[in-house]
Design a protein around this motif. Structure first.
Motif, PDB file in Angstrom:
ATOM      1  N   UNK A 170       3.230  17.674  54.332  1.00 21.32           N
ATOM      2  CA  UNK A 170       4.195  17.243  55.716  1.00 21.32           C
ATOM      3  C   UNK A 170       3.556  18.201  56.745  1.00 21.32           C
ATOM      4  N   UNK A 171       2.717  19.410  56.468  1.00 22.68           N
ATOM      5  CA  UNK A 171       2.372  20.294  57.659  1.00 22.68           C
ATOM      6  C   UNK A 171       1.248  19.301  58.084  1.00 22.68           C
ATOM      7  N   UNK A 172       0.241  18.628  57.312  1.00 19.77           N
ATOM      8  CA  UNK A 172      -0.885  17.927  57.857  1.00 19.77           C
ATOM      9  C   UNK A 172      -0.263  16.700  58.655  1.00 19.77           C
ATOM     10  N   UNK A 177       0.447  15.436  64.959  1.00 20.69           N
ATOM     11  CA  UNK A 177       1.398  15.082  66.046  1.00 20.69           C
ATOM     12  C   UNK A 177       1.155  16.091  67.330  1.00 20.69           C
ATOM     13  N   UNK A 178       0.793  17.229  67.024  1.00 21.08           N
ATOM     14  CA  UNK A 178       0.647  18.401  67.929  1.00 21.08           C
ATOM     15  C   UNK A 178      -0.521  18.256  68.844  1.00 21.08           C
ATOM     16  N   UNK A 179      -0.398  18.826  69.963  1.00 19.83           N
ATOM     17  CA  UNK A 179      -1.440  18.979  70.633  1.00 19.83           C
ATOM     18  C   UNK A 179      -2.215  20.301  70.612  1.00 19.83           C
TER      19      UNK A 179
END
Length: 184
Positions: A170-172, A177-179
């Protein structure tokens, strides 16, 4: 204007002054405070003090890699202290050693997926602990208070290991989705 707003404005102005030609010039005292604060948190969690300081210094470096001399200079510590800290950090897989091209000097680097790798290795440790605790529960007597405590501990380790794997997946997904830019 409140004193808090005034202080915030002063920080913003100072931060703007530290940016010159799109190249960030950092407040070295503030960086040092961050390194020591984060190292203190790592030490509180059980990491060796000097290893925590070296690790925090690597986190605070833009490249994520420093030579022994650079670490020694940044932290004002002896080469022997750097050596001991690096030995620990490489043994636990938090830092890797690499050779500078064309040089005999080593650099010590953080992996781009540092936390993922660190916690994945913890998964392997949890599995080993679970096995030892299950064996211990049998040795202690499965229905004795000590045996029940060992069995509950084994069940906890099993649960954590199973959840950690899906959590890392789930972290990957979340990281994508993060910049945060591309990993090195």
């Amino acid at each position: 204007m409140t004193s808090e707003e005034s202080a915030t404005d002063e920080v913003a102005v100072r931060d703007e002054e530290l940016v010159r030609d799109e190249e960030l010039v950092r407040d070295e005292a503030a960086v040092s405070r961050f390194v020591e604060r984060f190292a203190g948190e790592l030490t509180e969690a059980g990491m060796q003090r000097m290893a925590a300081r070296v690790f925090a210094a690597l986190i605070a470096s833009d490249s994520g890699a420093l030579s022994s001399a650079e670490i020694s200079e940044r932290l004002q510590i002896s080469p022997a202290a750097v050596s001991g800290a690096i030995r620990y950090l490489t043994q636990v897989g938090m830092v890797r050693r690499e050779r500078e091209p064309g040089s005999r000097r080593d650099r010590y680097r953080l992996d781009h997926d540092l936390w993922y790798e660190t916690f994945t290795r913890r998964d392997q440790i949890l599995i080993r602990w679970e096995k030892v605790l299950r064996d211990g529960a049998e040795t202690l007597g499965p229905d004795s208070p000590a045996g029940l405590r060992a069995r509950e501990s084994a069940e906890f380790m099993s649960f954590m290991a199973s959840q950690l794997s899906s959590l890392m997946d789930r972290w990957h997904e979340h990281r994508a989705t993060l910049d945060l830019g591309e990993p090195e």
